[in-house]
Design an enzyme around this catalytic site. Sequence first.
Site, PDB file in Angstrom:
ATOM      1  N   ASP A  46      50.085 -48.548   1.699  1.00 20.58           N
ATOM      2  CA  ASP A  46      48.874 -49.031   1.886  1.00 20.58           C
ATOM      3  C   ASP A  46      48.703 -49.647   3.163  1.00 20.58           C
ATOM      4  OD1 ASP A  46      46.371 -49.396   1.293  1.00 20.58           O
ATOM      5  OD2 ASP A  46      46.401 -51.269   0.462  1.00 20.58           O
ATOM      6  N   ASN A  50      41.171 -40.504  -4.006  1.00 22.17           N
ATOM      7  CA  ASN A  50      40.990 -39.955  -2.781  1.00 22.17           C
ATOM      8  C   ASN A  50      40.158 -38.583  -2.355  1.00 22.17           C
ATOM      9  OD1 ASN A  50      44.324 -41.739  -1.652  1.00 22.17           O
ATOM     10  ND2 ASN A  50      42.162 -42.213  -1.908  1.00 22.17           N
TER      11      ASN A  50
END
EC number: 2.5.1.-
Length: 266
Positions: free
Chosen positions: A44, A93
Amino acid sequence: MSRRGTPGMGRLEASGLLYGLYQKRLRRDLNRESLPKHVAMIIDGNRRWARQAGMTTVAHGHRAGAAKMHEFLEWCDELGIQVVTLYLLSSDNLTNRESGELGDLIDIIAQLADDLSHYRDWRVKHVGSATGLPPRLLEALADAEKRTAANTGMHINLAVGYGGRKEITDAMRSIVAAHHAEGGSLETLADLLTPDLIGEHLYTGGQPDPDLVIRTSGEQRLSDFMLWQSAHSEFYFVEALGPDLREVDFLRAVRDYSRRNRRFGG
């Protein structure tokens, strides 16, 4: 005529030397018998890294993150980790990322899968749903999996188009479909359902659950990652953004894991 090094350069060299010594000490002090067999990584912070660096697009961050994951896999391999799962693209996503960024990310993941399938004796597997993934990415993942199927080295799961809730749903649907095909009744299905049976039908069926889950960027959440498999996992959160992850960060995570008293629900 000789040149004198600048004071700043001297400090950098000294810092690099100390860093290398510390890294070697961390490796030397690890208890090899208590290392995790399966490490899962939530990378991340790639987008934040690109913005902080003043990059023109966040794709630069995703490329840097992919390069770092290649390094991360080398670190794991050198410690003898047997299975590594990389969370590269969630099912969420596919709907919440801007199309240009998503297209770049898909190309980057496809290239990473191809690169890994030609490196060392690693075995690459796609874990996730094919739903919503473009043909070029599915082809790259399938080719990498086929090319490395006979390899006996470290097993690498590429979690692409992955969602933990969807994985459990897909597992249940698979169990129901198989039971129905065998002519089983609803009553007998209820008797058959066990955690072991559900685990066999997950994307990672037949693999050990992750012992250690690492997340970069300082965020402390799972983000729908390996919800079933991580029931008894240990978690470690690193402040560094994905592309800035250092080997010492990884070694500290492994050292911390080896010192914990795992209770497995106790």
